[in-house]
Design a protein around this motif. Structure first.
Motif, PDB file in Angstrom:
ATOM      1  N   MET A  37       4.767  83.753  31.973  1.00 26.19           N
ATOM      2  CA  MET A  37       4.733  84.813  31.264  1.00 26.19           C
ATOM      3  C   MET A  37       6.263  85.425  31.532  1.00 26.19           C
ATOM      4  O   MET A  37       6.605  85.656  32.778  1.00 26.19           O
ATOM      5  CB  MET A  37       3.857  86.126  31.889  1.00 26.19           C
ATOM      6  CG  MET A  37       2.446  86.011  31.817  1.00 26.19           C
ATOM      7  SD  MET A  37       1.986  85.990  30.021  1.00 26.19           S
ATOM      8  CE  MET A  37       2.477  87.833  29.896  1.00 26.19           C
ATOM      9  N   GLN A  38       6.925  85.905  30.570  1.00 29.01           N
ATOM     10  CA  GLN A  38       8.494  86.154  30.614  1.00 29.01           C
ATOM     11  C   GLN A  38       8.495  87.720  30.660  1.00 29.01           C
ATOM     12  O   GLN A  38       7.960  88.304  29.688  1.00 29.01           O
ATOM     13  CB  GLN A  38       9.225  85.507  29.416  1.00 29.01           C
ATOM     14  CG  GLN A  38       9.276  83.965  29.423  1.00 29.01           C
ATOM     15  CD  GLN A  38       9.959  83.221  28.566  1.00 29.01           C
ATOM     16  OE1 GLN A  38      10.740  84.181  27.492  1.00 29.01           O
ATOM     17  NE2 GLN A  38      10.578  82.221  28.636  1.00 29.01           N
ATOM     18  N   MET A  39       9.306  88.006  31.353  1.00 31.77           N
ATOM     19  CA  MET A  39       9.634  89.597  31.434  1.00 31.77           C
ATOM     20  C   MET A  39      10.876  90.156  31.040  1.00 31.77           C
ATOM     21  O   MET A  39      12.043  89.103  31.187  1.00 31.77           O
ATOM     22  CB  MET A  39       9.457  90.022  33.283  1.00 31.77           C
ATOM     23  CG  MET A  39       9.866  91.483  33.334  1.00 31.77           C
ATOM     24  SD  MET A  39       9.841  91.722  35.412  1.00 31.77           S
ATOM     25  CE  MET A  39      10.541  93.431  35.344  1.00 31.77           C
ATOM     26  N   SER A  40      10.794  91.326  30.584  1.00 28.06           N
ATOM     27  CA  SER A  40      12.213  91.980  29.973  1.00 28.06           C
ATOM     28  C   SER A  40      12.015  93.440  30.233  1.00 28.06           C
ATOM     29  O   SER A  40      10.841  93.892  30.108  1.00 28.06           O
ATOM     30  CB  SER A  40      12.364  91.553  28.441  1.00 28.06           C
ATOM     31  OG  SER A  40      11.365  92.272  27.814  1.00 28.06           O
ATOM     32  N   THR A  41      12.949  94.026  30.581  1.00 26.61           N
ATOM     33  CA  THR A  41      13.113  95.443  31.215  1.00 26.61           C
ATOM     34  C   THR A  41      14.217  96.213  30.076  1.00 26.61           C
ATOM     35  O   THR A  41      15.445  95.709  30.067  1.00 26.61           O
ATOM     36  CB  THR A  41      13.389  95.688  32.562  1.00 26.61           C
ATOM     37  OG1 THR A  41      12.562  94.836  33.332  1.00 26.61           O
ATOM     38  CG2 THR A  41      13.538  97.082  32.822  1.00 26.61           C
TER      39      THR A  41
END
Length: 226
Positions: A37-41
């Motif tokens: 799971m790749q996170m971006s904010t």
């Protein structure tokens, strides 16, 4: 996306995403996830929507998690004892919820601010002027304090709700206030001077233990310093 809600009275929703599917949550909302799971904010729609979320009780920044290279899993846990409510948002199903109810949603769901139109309801109704509005298309998950009780209100049908017990409602519903009848009832009944009147048509979700009521019930048992 597939999901499963587990546990009580501290529930968690475990979401299973297909390859390249994305789910959104507020800052710090993730509990655990698979390594892919790749996170971006980001501000999630620009500064206007970011400020709108801030006024509605959420973080300015929004986290997005995408399943990279295959199926992924991610979980979001409730912050208080209660339930997690799944709602399918659509063009014909827009929801208005209490501040800070939002837990997570599919990327196609839009979280924005909802202003109470009536001054009295905003000042005295217990829900405040600002609530959360969920529109768009997709699955959303809300936090409910305590258990959830649901009603369908017909047009011109209404229910009186004490402060804090309204968790969410269809956007077709409306909120107003009603004064508690009888000065003795208002002064000594312990329910305050006003109740919230929720009127249909639409579906409403009530919660049995608002976090404010929970805090008040345990406050006498918390030791105080000398």
């Amino acid at each position: 996306m597939q999901y499963e809600i587990k546990g009580t009275p501290f529930p968690v929703v475990v979401c299973r995403l297909g390859a390249n599917e994305t789910i959104c949550c507020q800052k710090g909302g993730m509990s655990w996830m698979s390594p892919n799971m790749q996170m971006s904010t980001n501000a999630g729609g620009g500064i206007g929507k970011a400020l709108s979320r801030a006024f509605s009780g959420e973080s300015i920044f929004q986290n997005k998690y995408t399943a990279a290279g295959g199926i992924g899993e991610i979980a979001f846990a409730a912050s208080v004892p209660g339930n997690i409510l799944p709602i399918e948002i659509s063009a014909s199903k827009t929801i208005v919820a209490q501040k800070s109810a939002y837990l997570a949603s599919e990327e196609s769901v839009d979280l924005s601010i909802f202003f109470q139109k009536k001054l009295g309801a905003g000042f005295f109704g217990g829900e405040g002027f600002i609530m959360q509005k969920l529109s768009g298309q997709g699955m959303a998950f809300l936090e409910i304090d305590g258990s959830v009780v649901e009603y369908d209100l017909a047009a011109n049908e209404s229910i009186l709700v004490d402060t804090g017990y309204l968790a969410a409602m269809d956007a077709t519903c409306s909120i107003d206030i009603e004064t508690v009848k009888g000065i003795g009832n208002a002064l000594f009944g312990g329910e305050g001077f006003f109740n919230t009147r929720v009127s249909g048509p639409g579906h409403i979700w009530l919660q049995t233990m608002p976090v404010s009521a929970l805090a008040g019930s345990i406050r006498p048992y918390i030791p105080t310093g000398n």
